[in-house]
Design an enzyme around this catalytic site. Structure first.
Site, mmCIF file in Angstrom:
data_model
loop_
_atom_site.group_PDB
_atom_site.id
_atom_site.type_symbol
_atom_site.label_atom_id
_atom_site.label_comp_id
_atom_site.label_asym_id
_atom_site.label_seq_id
_atom_site.Cartn_x
_atom_site.Cartn_y
_atom_site.Cartn_z
ATOM 1 N N GLU A 29 7.506 -34.867 -8.063
ATOM 2 C CA GLU A 29 6.962 -33.632 -7.478
ATOM 3 C C GLU A 29 7.974 -32.489 -7.555
ATOM 4 O O GLU A 29 7.607 -31.355 -7.861
ATOM 5 C CB GLU A 29 6.519 -33.863 -6.024
ATOM 6 C CG GLU A 29 5.381 -34.855 -5.839
ATOM 7 C CD GLU A 29 4.197 -34.635 -6.770
ATOM 8 O OE1 GLU A 29 3.916 -33.464 -7.123
ATOM 9 O OE2 GLU A 29 3.550 -35.620 -7.159
ATOM 10 N N HIS A 37 8.258 -30.620 -10.803
ATOM 11 C CA HIS A 37 7.248 -29.574 -11.033
ATOM 12 C C HIS A 37 7.793 -28.190 -10.671
ATOM 13 O O HIS A 37 7.405 -27.189 -11.274
ATOM 14 C CB HIS A 37 6.001 -29.835 -10.184
ATOM 15 C CG HIS A 37 5.036 -30.816 -10.779
ATOM 16 N ND1 HIS A 37 4.348 -30.566 -11.933
ATOM 17 C CD2 HIS A 37 4.614 -32.036 -10.362
ATOM 18 C CE1 HIS A 37 3.541 -31.592 -12.211
ATOM 19 N NE2 HIS A 37 3.697 -32.510 -11.271
HETATM 20 NI NI NI Z 1 2.589 -34.290 -11.301
#
Ligand code: NI
Length: 177
Positions: free
Chosen positions: A139, A142
């Site tokens: 995450e 990102h």
């Molecule tokens: Ni993802």
């Protein structure tokens, strides 16, 4: 709150470095997180980063599944930082809501420490290992414009979900140093 369209690989917002949040307690951040939760729950994923709903800000949410495979407690991390701790690197399967229909095997650190802020502006400071550590690394990547295929070491281990369900267990994945 709303279920929003998810950005898919190829959209420039997923390649951008996201902006830090000035005030984690601000009303617009609370609304953003609400939209992220609705969008995540609708999609059935385990985590979501703000750029995936086309908002280039440093916010991620995730739920680490329980050992029984149930959906875990929600974590919200604003302006997160991840520190890789000494230990093994392990290769494990990942999917991404921005890379629909595929699974890939990705080497990740098995132990991390991460810090960030929650919606109350309180510092979150945790150590994590295994799948929990993998989700947080995925995450937070990102927010720096990185999708999991960019972390893969062996593209033979990229598969369509249907084939992966059928044959995924035949791929030899091992913990490497
Ligand atoms: Ni993802």
């Amino acid at each position: 709150m709303a279920i929003l369209k998810l950005a898919r690989m190829g959209h420039p917002v997923l390649r951008r470095k996201a902006e830090a949040v000035a005030d984690p307690t601000a009303e617009d951040v609370r609304r953003l997180v609400g939209d992220m939760i609705d969008s995540l729950d609708d999609s059935g994923g385990v985590g979501l980063a703000a750029p995936q709903i086309h908002v280039s800000r440093r916010v991620v949410i995730f739920r680490v599944p329980t050992p029984e495979g149930k959906s875990g407690e929600l974590s919200v991390l604003i302006n997160p930082e991840v520190e890789l701790l000494p230990g093994a690197v392990a290769t494990g399967w990942e999917g991404c809501l921005s890379v629909p229909g595929l699974r890939g095997a990705v080497p990740r650190a098995t132990r991390i420490r991460y810090r960030g802020f929650d919606l109350a502006g309180k510092l979150v400071d945790r150590e994590a290992e295994g799948y929990h550590a993998r989700i947080v690394q995925h995450e937070c990547d990102h927010l720096d414009g990185v999708l999991y295929p960019q972390r893969m070491a062996d593209f033979r281990l990229l598969a369509f979900v249907e084939e992966w369900r059928r044959y995924g267990e035949e791929f030899p994945l091992s913990a490497d140093e």
